[in-house]
Design a protein around this motif. Structure first.
Motif, mmCIF file in Angstrom:
data_model
loop_
_atom_site.group_PDB
_atom_site.id
_atom_site.type_symbol
_atom_site.label_atom_id
_atom_site.label_comp_id
_atom_site.label_asym_id
_atom_site.label_seq_id
_atom_site.Cartn_x
_atom_site.Cartn_y
_atom_site.Cartn_z
ATOM 1 N N UNK A 196 -5.480 -0.306 -4.481
ATOM 2 C CA UNK A 196 -4.568 -1.350 -3.997
ATOM 3 C C UNK A 196 -3.374 -0.767 -3.263
ATOM 4 N N UNK A 197 -2.986 -1.463 -2.225
ATOM 5 C CA UNK A 197 -1.699 -1.287 -1.562
ATOM 6 C C UNK A 197 -1.331 -2.687 -1.105
ATOM 7 N N UNK A 198 -0.733 -3.453 -1.999
ATOM 8 C CA UNK A 198 -0.587 -4.886 -1.803
ATOM 9 C C UNK A 198 0.364 -5.283 -0.678
ATOM 10 N N UNK A 199 1.107 -4.322 -0.132
ATOM 11 C CA UNK A 199 1.968 -4.649 1.001
ATOM 12 C C UNK A 199 1.163 -4.870 2.279
ATOM 13 N N UNK A 200 -0.098 -4.416 2.306
ATOM 14 C CA UNK A 200 -0.948 -4.558 3.472
ATOM 15 C C UNK A 200 -1.328 -6.023 3.698
ATOM 16 N N UNK A 201 -1.838 -6.290 4.900
ATOM 17 C CA UNK A 201 -2.259 -7.645 5.273
ATOM 18 C C UNK A 201 -1.132 -8.667 5.106
ATOM 19 N N UNK A 202 0.096 -8.238 5.321
ATOM 20 C CA UNK A 202 1.222 -9.161 5.220
ATOM 21 C C UNK A 202 1.586 -9.539 3.808
ATOM 22 N N UNK A 203 1.159 -8.739 2.833
ATOM 23 C CA UNK A 203 1.426 -9.072 1.441
ATOM 24 C C UNK A 203 2.902 -9.133 1.100
#
Length: 209
Positions: free
Chosen positions: A171-178
């Motif tokens: 996970x890298x939850x900041x991706x896709x505009x997170x």
């Protein structure tokens, strides 16, 4: 070669979407640090996993701040359309454990060795709880912050995953505009957005996480 954690997660979610629904969703123990960081992550993952949130944050060295963040996260869940389907696992409030881990590292800059100790402390308790309760995966919301090192979190998480026999969810939850979505949700639900990570050292510096 740099890993693309979002692509790895996409592949896992794709496989879950095509699995036999009769077998039920895999159980994910998600370490949560606060409501803003958890907002997007829970919105994103709840369709794929049987989610349980784990609030273990001994780095929050003021009791009032700790209770405020926990209460705000519970409020957020109670006001969402999906929150009633998410379980909650509380943990002991142990600020003395963080202070012990941070001993000698008080003057370290943010994102330095003290933060690494803090991540490991919180993730290890999550891994232990995941092992004890037979979860399929464990993970943390921390990577949603642009001020947190996703590579470091992955390395620690995977090391602990191997040690305790529970896979750490890539996970890298900041991706896709997170991260942006977490800001939008914070505004929509009027969430308390703190301006320091939680520990007394970051509060002195007022470093955004």
């Amino acid at each position: 070669m740099n890993r693309n954690y979002q692509r790895e997660l996409d592949e896992i979610l794709k496989n879950l979407s095509g699995s036999d629904e009769k077998k039920g969703q895999p159980r994910l123990l998600l370490h949560c640090c606060c409501a803003p960081c958890s907002s997007y992550v829970t919105e994103y993952l709840h369709d794929f996993f049987d989610l349980t949130l784990f609030f273990y944050n001994p780095n929050i060295t003021e009791t009032e701040e700790y209770e405020k963040r926990k209460k705000e996260l519970k409020r957020y869940l109670s006001e969402t359309s999906y929150g009633s389907g998410i379980r909650w696992m509380d943990a002991d409030y142990e600020p003395e454990r963080f202070l012990s881990a941070a001993s000698g590292l008080e003057e370290e800059p943010e994102r330095g060795r003290r933060c690494e100790k803090c991540f490991r402390l919180r993730l290890e308790e999550t891994a232990k709880a995941a092992k004890r309760e037979n979860f399929d995966y464990f993970c943390t919301t921390l990577s949603i912050s642009p001020h947190k090192d996703a590579d470091l979190l992955m390395r620690i998480g995977e090391e602990l995953g191997e040690e305790y026999g529970i896979p750490y969810l890539p996970s890298d939850f900041k991706k896709r505009g997170g991260y942006q979505r977490s800001i939008e949700l914070s505004r929509e639900y009027s969430l308390y957005r703190q301006d320091f990570c939680g520990c007394i050292f970051s509060k002195k510096r007022k470093s955004l996480f």
